[in-house]
Scaffold this motif. Structure first.
Motif, PDB file in Angstrom:
ATOM      1  N   MET A   1       0.806  -1.214   0.000  1.00 29.13           N
ATOM      2  CA  MET A   1       0.000   0.000   0.000  1.00 29.13           C
ATOM      3  C   MET A   1       0.845   1.272   0.000  1.00 29.13           C
ATOM      4  N   VAL A   2       2.140   1.179   0.229  1.00 26.69           N
ATOM      5  CA  VAL A   2       2.994   2.357   0.370  1.00 26.69           C
ATOM      6  C   VAL A   2       3.477   2.803  -1.002  1.00 26.69           C
ATOM      7  N   PRO A   3       3.187   4.048  -1.395  1.00 28.82           N
ATOM      8  CA  PRO A   3       3.655   4.546  -2.690  1.00 28.82           C
ATOM      9  C   PRO A   3       5.182   4.503  -2.783  1.00 28.82           C
ATOM     10  N   GLY A   4       5.692   4.047  -3.906  1.00 27.80           N
ATOM     11  CA  GLY A   4       7.131   4.014  -4.135  1.00 27.80           C
ATOM     12  C   GLY A   4       7.836   2.812  -3.563  1.00 27.80           C
ATOM     13  N   CYS A   5       7.121   1.906  -2.918  1.00 25.73           N
ATOM     14  CA  CYS A   5       7.739   0.712  -2.346  1.00 25.73           C
ATOM     15  C   CYS A   5       7.654  -0.454  -3.325  1.00 25.73           C
ATOM     16  N   THR A   6       8.736  -1.167  -3.440  1.00 25.99           N
ATOM     17  CA  THR A   6       8.747  -2.433  -4.173  1.00 25.99           C
ATOM     18  C   THR A   6       8.775  -3.533  -3.131  1.00 25.99           C
ATOM     19  N   VAL A   7       7.739  -4.340  -3.102  1.00 25.14           N
ATOM     20  CA  VAL A   7       7.641  -5.396  -2.094  1.00 25.14           C
ATOM     21  C   VAL A   7       8.686  -6.467  -2.371  1.00 25.14           C
ATOM     22  N   ARG A   8       9.370  -6.869  -1.313  1.00 20.17           N
ATOM     23  CA  ARG A   8      10.387  -7.921  -1.394  1.00 20.17           C
ATOM     24  C   ARG A   8      10.120  -8.940  -0.290  1.00 20.17           C
ATOM     25  N   HIS A   9      10.671 -10.133  -0.487  1.00 17.25           N
ATOM     26  CA  HIS A   9      10.508 -11.203   0.495  1.00 17.25           C
ATOM     27  C   HIS A   9      11.876 -11.715   0.913  1.00 17.25           C
ATOM     28  N   ASP A  10      12.092 -11.784   2.207  1.00 19.39           N
ATOM     29  CA  ASP A  10      13.309 -12.349   2.778  1.00 19.39           C
ATOM     30  C   ASP A  10      13.003 -13.809   3.084  1.00 19.39           C
ATOM     31  N   GLU A  11      13.546 -14.701   2.271  1.00 19.90           N
ATOM     32  CA  GLU A  11      13.213 -16.118   2.418  1.00 19.90           C
ATOM     33  C   GLU A  11      13.764 -16.718   3.701  1.00 19.90           C
ATOM     34  N   GLN A  12      14.921 -16.247   4.179  1.00 15.30           N
ATOM     35  CA  GLN A  12      15.493 -16.799   5.415  1.00 15.30           C
ATOM     36  C   GLN A  12      14.648 -16.387   6.619  1.00 15.30           C
ATOM     37  N   ALA A  13      14.222 -15.134   6.668  1.00 11.64           N
ATOM     38  CA  ALA A  13      13.428 -14.643   7.797  1.00 11.64           C
ATOM     39  C   ALA A  13      11.930 -14.881   7.600  1.00 11.64           C
ATOM     40  N   VAL A  14      11.541 -15.304   6.410  1.00 13.04           N
ATOM     41  CA  VAL A  14      10.129 -15.447   6.032  1.00 13.04           C
ATOM     42  C   VAL A  14       9.407 -14.131   6.366  1.00 13.04           C
ATOM     43  N   ALA A  15       9.926 -13.046   5.791  1.00 12.07           N
ATOM     44  CA  ALA A  15       9.411 -11.710   6.080  1.00 12.07           C
ATOM     45  C   ALA A  15       9.162 -10.941   4.786  1.00 12.07           C
ATOM     46  N   THR A  16       8.141 -10.111   4.799  1.00 14.12           N
ATOM     47  CA  THR A  16       7.804  -9.237   3.685  1.00 14.12           C
ATOM     48  C   THR A  16       8.180  -7.814   4.077  1.00 14.12           C
ATOM     49  N   TYR A  17       8.841  -7.092   3.156  1.00 15.90           N
ATOM     50  CA  TYR A  17       9.274  -5.731   3.480  1.00 15.90           C
ATOM     51  C   TYR A  17       9.384  -4.897   2.215  1.00 15.90           C
ATOM     52  N   CYS A  18       9.545  -3.596   2.402  1.00 15.45           N
ATOM     53  CA  CYS A  18       9.896  -2.697   1.318  1.00 15.45           C
ATOM     54  C   CYS A  18      10.591  -1.477   1.904  1.00 15.45           C
ATOM     55  N   HIS A  19      11.252  -0.720   1.049  1.00 12.75           N
ATOM     56  CA  HIS A  19      11.943   0.513   1.438  1.00 12.75           C
ATOM     57  C   HIS A  19      11.633   1.544   0.372  1.00 12.75           C
TER      58      HIS A  19
END
Length: 58
Positions: free
Chosen positions: A19-37
């Motif tokens: 939902m955050v403008p300008g964020c590209t969603v990424r997935h950290d497979e080791q941490a099983v986490a979803t994030y963006c910057h």
């Protein structure tokens, strides 16, 4: 909105990185986490989405 959360919605599903403008969603497979910057000097966002929930409940 709930206190302490900029984009929290009471409706489900809730996926802030998507939902955050300008964020590209990424997935950290080791941490099983979803994030963006949002970029240099920007903000980090993380939350559970269908991918991370699926990985944590598998």
């Amino acid at each position: 909105m709930r206190p302490g959360c900029n984009l929290c919605l009471d409706a489900s599903p809730y996926d802030p990185p998507a939902m955050v403008p300008g964020c590209t969603v990424r997935h950290d497979e080791q941490a099983v986490a979803t994030y963006c910057h949002t970029g240099d000097g920007g903000q980090w966002w993380t939350s559970d989405d269908a991918w991370s929930i699926g990985g944590k409940t598998a």
